[in-house]
Scaffold this motif. Structure first.
Motif, PDB file in Angstrom:
ATOM      1  N   ASP A 157      64.661  40.030  67.771  1.00 24.98           N
ATOM      2  CA  ASP A 157      64.700  38.722  68.466  1.00 24.98           C
ATOM      3  C   ASP A 157      63.726  37.730  67.859  1.00 24.98           C
ATOM      4  O   ASP A 157      63.122  36.911  68.525  1.00 24.98           O
ATOM      5  N   SER A 158      63.631  37.837  66.503  1.00 23.47           N
ATOM      6  CA  SER A 158      62.939  36.765  65.763  1.00 23.47           C
ATOM      7  C   SER A 158      63.721  36.571  64.467  1.00 23.47           C
ATOM      8  O   SER A 158      64.575  37.411  64.125  1.00 23.47           O
ATOM      9  N   PRO A 159      63.478  35.489  63.726  1.00 23.38           N
ATOM     10  CA  PRO A 159      64.290  35.208  62.533  1.00 23.38           C
ATOM     11  C   PRO A 159      64.252  36.339  61.510  1.00 23.38           C
ATOM     12  O   PRO A 159      63.195  36.917  61.248  1.00 23.38           O
ATOM     13  N   LEU A 160      65.435  36.681  60.990  1.00 19.02           N
ATOM     14  CA  LEU A 160      65.578  37.736  59.975  1.00 19.02           C
ATOM     15  C   LEU A 160      66.253  37.105  58.755  1.00 19.02           C
ATOM     16  O   LEU A 160      67.306  36.474  58.877  1.00 19.02           O
ATOM     17  N   LYS A 161      65.633  37.269  57.570  1.00 19.13           N
ATOM     18  CA  LYS A 161      66.222  36.713  56.339  1.00 19.13           C
ATOM     19  C   LYS A 161      66.948  37.837  55.594  1.00 19.13           C
ATOM     20  O   LYS A 161      66.381  38.891  55.348  1.00 19.13           O
ATOM     21  N   LEU A 162      68.226  37.580  55.263  1.00 16.54           N
ATOM     22  CA  LEU A 162      69.025  38.551  54.500  1.00 16.54           C
ATOM     23  C   LEU A 162      69.186  38.023  53.085  1.00 16.54           C
ATOM     24  O   LEU A 162      69.613  36.881  52.889  1.00 16.54           O
ATOM     25  N   ASN A 163      68.830  38.843  52.087  1.00 23.32           N
ATOM     26  CA  ASN A 163      69.008  38.466  50.679  1.00 23.32           C
ATOM     27  C   ASN A 163      70.134  39.275  50.049  1.00 23.32           C
ATOM     28  O   ASN A 163      70.542  40.294  50.587  1.00 23.32           O
ATOM     29  N   ASN A 164      70.629  38.777  48.900  1.00 26.14           N
ATOM     30  CA  ASN A 164      71.731  39.434  48.166  1.00 26.14           C
ATOM     31  C   ASN A 164      72.973  39.568  49.048  1.00 26.14           C
ATOM     32  O   ASN A 164      73.673  40.578  49.021  1.00 26.14           O
ATOM     33  N   VAL A 165      73.217  38.513  49.855  1.00 24.64           N
ATOM     34  CA  VAL A 165      74.381  38.511  50.762  1.00 24.64           C
ATOM     35  C   VAL A 165      75.602  38.022  49.987  1.00 24.64           C
ATOM     36  O   VAL A 165      75.537  36.987  49.325  1.00 24.64           O
ATOM     37  N   PRO A 166      76.704  38.745  50.018  1.00 25.74           N
ATOM     38  CA  PRO A 166      77.905  38.266  49.308  1.00 25.74           C
ATOM     39  C   PRO A 166      78.536  37.088  50.040  1.00 25.74           C
ATOM     40  O   PRO A 166      78.432  37.003  51.279  1.00 25.74           O
ATOM     41  N   THR A 167      79.134  36.179  49.295  1.00 29.82           N
ATOM     42  CA  THR A 167      79.828  35.028  49.921  1.00 29.82           C
ATOM     43  C   THR A 167      81.260  35.454  50.199  1.00 29.82           C
ATOM     44  O   THR A 167      82.120  35.423  49.310  1.00 29.82           O
ATOM     45  N   LEU A 168      81.506  35.903  51.414  1.00 32.95           N
ATOM     46  CA  LEU A 168      82.817  36.456  51.774  1.00 32.95           C
ATOM     47  C   LEU A 168      83.255  35.879  53.119  1.00 32.95           C
ATOM     48  O   LEU A 168      82.415  35.543  53.958  1.00 32.95           O
ATOM     49  N   SER A 169      84.558  35.857  53.360  1.00 29.69           N
ATOM     50  CA  SER A 169      84.984  35.380  54.682  1.00 29.69           C
ATOM     51  C   SER A 169      84.572  36.394  55.754  1.00 29.69           C
ATOM     52  O   SER A 169      84.270  36.013  56.887  1.00 29.69           O
ATOM     53  N   ASP A 170      84.462  37.674  55.404  1.00 24.80           N
ATOM     54  CA  ASP A 170      84.051  38.647  56.422  1.00 24.80           C
ATOM     55  C   ASP A 170      82.619  38.399  56.903  1.00 24.80           C
ATOM     56  O   ASP A 170      82.338  38.524  58.104  1.00 24.80           O
ATOM     57  N   SER A 171      81.712  38.045  55.985  1.00 24.21           N
ATOM     58  CA  SER A 171      80.326  37.804  56.457  1.00 24.21           C
ATOM     59  C   SER A 171      80.277  36.523  57.294  1.00 24.21           C
ATOM     60  O   SER A 171      79.531  36.427  58.260  1.00 24.21           O
ATOM     61  N   ARG A 172      81.153  35.568  56.966  1.00 18.48           N
ATOM     62  CA  ARG A 172      81.206  34.342  57.791  1.00 18.48           C
ATOM     63  C   ARG A 172      81.793  34.656  59.166  1.00 18.48           C
ATOM     64  O   ARG A 172      81.364  34.122  60.175  1.00 18.48           O
ATOM     65  N   THR A 173      82.755  35.577  59.194  1.00 19.55           N
ATOM     66  CA  THR A 173      83.346  35.960  60.489  1.00 19.55           C
ATOM     67  C   THR A 173      82.279  36.601  61.376  1.00 19.55           C
ATOM     68  O   THR A 173      82.123  36.261  62.551  1.00 19.55           O
ATOM     69  N   MET A 174      81.494  37.503  60.788  1.00 15.99           N
ATOM     70  CA  MET A 174      80.425  38.161  61.565  1.00 15.99           C
ATOM     71  C   MET A 174      79.406  37.100  62.033  1.00 15.99           C
ATOM     72  O   MET A 174      78.957  37.141  63.176  1.00 15.99           O
ATOM     73  N   ALA A 175      79.139  36.123  61.179  1.00 12.38           N
ATOM     74  CA  ALA A 175      78.204  35.039  61.564  1.00 12.38           C
ATOM     75  C   ALA A 175      78.773  34.267  62.749  1.00 12.38           C
ATOM     76  O   ALA A 175      78.064  33.971  63.724  1.00 12.38           O
TER      77      ALA A 175
END
Ligand code: EPZ
Length: 425
Positions: free
Chosen positions: A42-60
């Motif tokens: 419950d605090s900001p989490l930074k994710l690196n090496n994230v692929p640019t995919l529609s699935d990651s946008r869906t989860m977002a």
């Protein structure tokens, strides 16, 4: 707003060798459970090496619908702030577009003690049930009702349990893990998934103060803790399925390519199988070289298995490589009983593949001729692209939204390697 499915298509001119260097992106099947697990943060989490995919946008989008604040910092990093998360509800509208959305159930129960999550739909090749998830949650003491296509769950009194999955399930293992870490007492999961993506999830949870042991084996022991501490940053592991897809594409087109940003530990069986059929592979730390110029691909007797076996997500890609081998092959699918929608489309390009139950019989020495074909799922699309790269003349592949779900800028990467591929509207 429901995303309008763009009906883009690819146009590919075949008979081009792949040569050069390609940087592999972060793993789709790792970033999705990690994003779900951010619900426990419950605090900001930074994710690196994230692929640019529609699935990651869906989860977002699913996380944002619950109150999450997500910023896509640049092409490959995102910031997820779940401090304002207050609505443990995942709607059918979002969940139906991506089965992995169901991963949010475990962490929502861990954080809010209750949740309402839509059951996922089927997919191109079958029902893909979630009964293992449901039964395991009930073992942990979750009260579950299924109503109008939703799971209504109450987790006010969670205790550790012995869970033995009937067969290994990546999703069920991840989902249950994210609740068991905060259960009272110890949970033992037998027939747990050992996939690298689950290993990353376990390591992330342990960094947050969980006590998971047996990571990378098929038996996980989770000693419940009272609370987790926040994590600030995590880097997503390389995508072994994207890497395997490119390795097979290079073998099929007879080129010479260096793959960068890979973890060859996660590709042991893929490297072994490709070496056995005649491809030269040189591992060099976090990159590897594939030499396939003027090689003769040998036929194989192959089957898919859970990790560390040959991945089902490379089955379609392997199939097309075997169509080009100098003899006949067989390929048995052991994970899904009907993951073969790509066969019809591949046969339209000149392959000769027959299905005998879950065993595909593949004729070798095929001459492929370009045609109009249609994608049916992420990995079938990848197989069609590989076939098109090897076919005489022009191939068009429709419904490329499937490929955009699981491959980050694939046409750019292939073009840089010498392929003639363009995206058209
Ligand atoms: C994950 O799906 C992957 N997806 C899939 O990748 C992959 O094919 C699959 O694992 C197997 O490795 C993600 O990680 C997002 P499972 P998942 O639960 O978790 C049966 C891709 O192309 N089963 O391991 O949904 C199931 O039907 C995708 O990237 C039940 O019967 O797969 C299958 O036969 C496609 N009941 C087997 O278990 C359940 O409750 C394995 O499925 C759960 C699963």
């Amino acid at each position: 707003m429901r995303s309008v499915l763009r009906m883009d298509y690819f146009e590919i001119i075949g008979k081009k060798q792949l040569n050069g260097i390609v940087k592999i992106s972060g793993s789709k099947n790792a970033v999705l459970p990690v994003m779900a697990a951010s619900i426990l943060n419950d605090s900001p989490l930074k994710l690196n090496n994230v692929p640019t995919l529609s699935d990651s946008r869906t989860m977002a989008s699913i996380l944002e619908s619950m109150g999450s604040k997500i910023v896509f910092i640049d092409n490959n990093s995102i910031n997820i702030d779940n401090s304002g998360l207050d609505n443990p509800f995942a709607s059918y509208d979002l969940v139906r577009t991506m089965r992995a959305s169901f991963y949010v159930l475990g962490p929502l129960l861990a954080r809010f003690k209750k949740a309402k999550v839509s059951l996922p739909g089927g997919c191109a090749w079958g029902p893909r049930p979630v009964d293992f998830h449901i039964k395991a949650f009930e073992k942990l003491g979750v009260k579950i009702k299924l109503e109008n296509g939703y799971v209504l769950a109450n987790a006010s009194n969670i205790r550790g349990a012995k869970i033995h999955f009937p067969k290994i399930s990546v999703g069920a293992t991840g989902n249950v893990l994210m609740l068991a870490v905060l259960a009272k007492g110890t949970t033992v999961i037998k027939n747990a998934a050992a996939e690298p993506e689950i290993q990353q999830l376990c390591n992330m949870l342990n960094e947050m103060g969980a006590e998971i042991s047996g990571i990378g084996s098929n038996t996980l022991t989770i000693k419940g803790v009272d609370s987790l501490k926040n994590l600030d940053e995590i880097s997503i592991i390389p995508d072994r399925i994207e890497a395997g897809t490119f390795m097979i594409a290079v073998a099929a087109t007879g080129g010479k390519v260096v793959l960068e940003n890979i973890n060859s530990m996660h590709l042991k069986d893929v490297i072994k199988q490709l070496t056995q059929v005649g491809v030269n592979i040189i591992e060099k730390g976090n990159s590897l070289e594939i030499h396939a110029i003027n090689i003769d691909i040998k036929p194989s007797i192959m089957e898919t298995n859970e990790y560390p076996g040959f991945p089902t997500d490379l089955q379609a890609q392997w199939m097309i490589l075997m169509c080009l081998a100098n003899g006949d092959s067989t390929l048995k699918e052991n994970i899904y009983f009907d993951r073969f929608t790509h066969i019809l489309e591949l046969n339209r390009l000149g392959c000769k593949i027959k299905l005998d139950g879950s065993l595909a019989r593949i004729k070798g020495n095929r001459k492929l001729i370009g045609a109009d074909v249609m994608s049916t799922d992420i990995r079938a699309s990848a197989a069609l692209i590989i076939a098109a790269l090897c076919a005489e003349g022009k191939t068009t592949i429709s419904r490329v939204y499937h490929i955009d779900r699981g491959y980050d800028k694939i046409e750019e990467k292939l073009t840089k390697l010498g392929a003639q591929i363009i995206r058209k509207k």
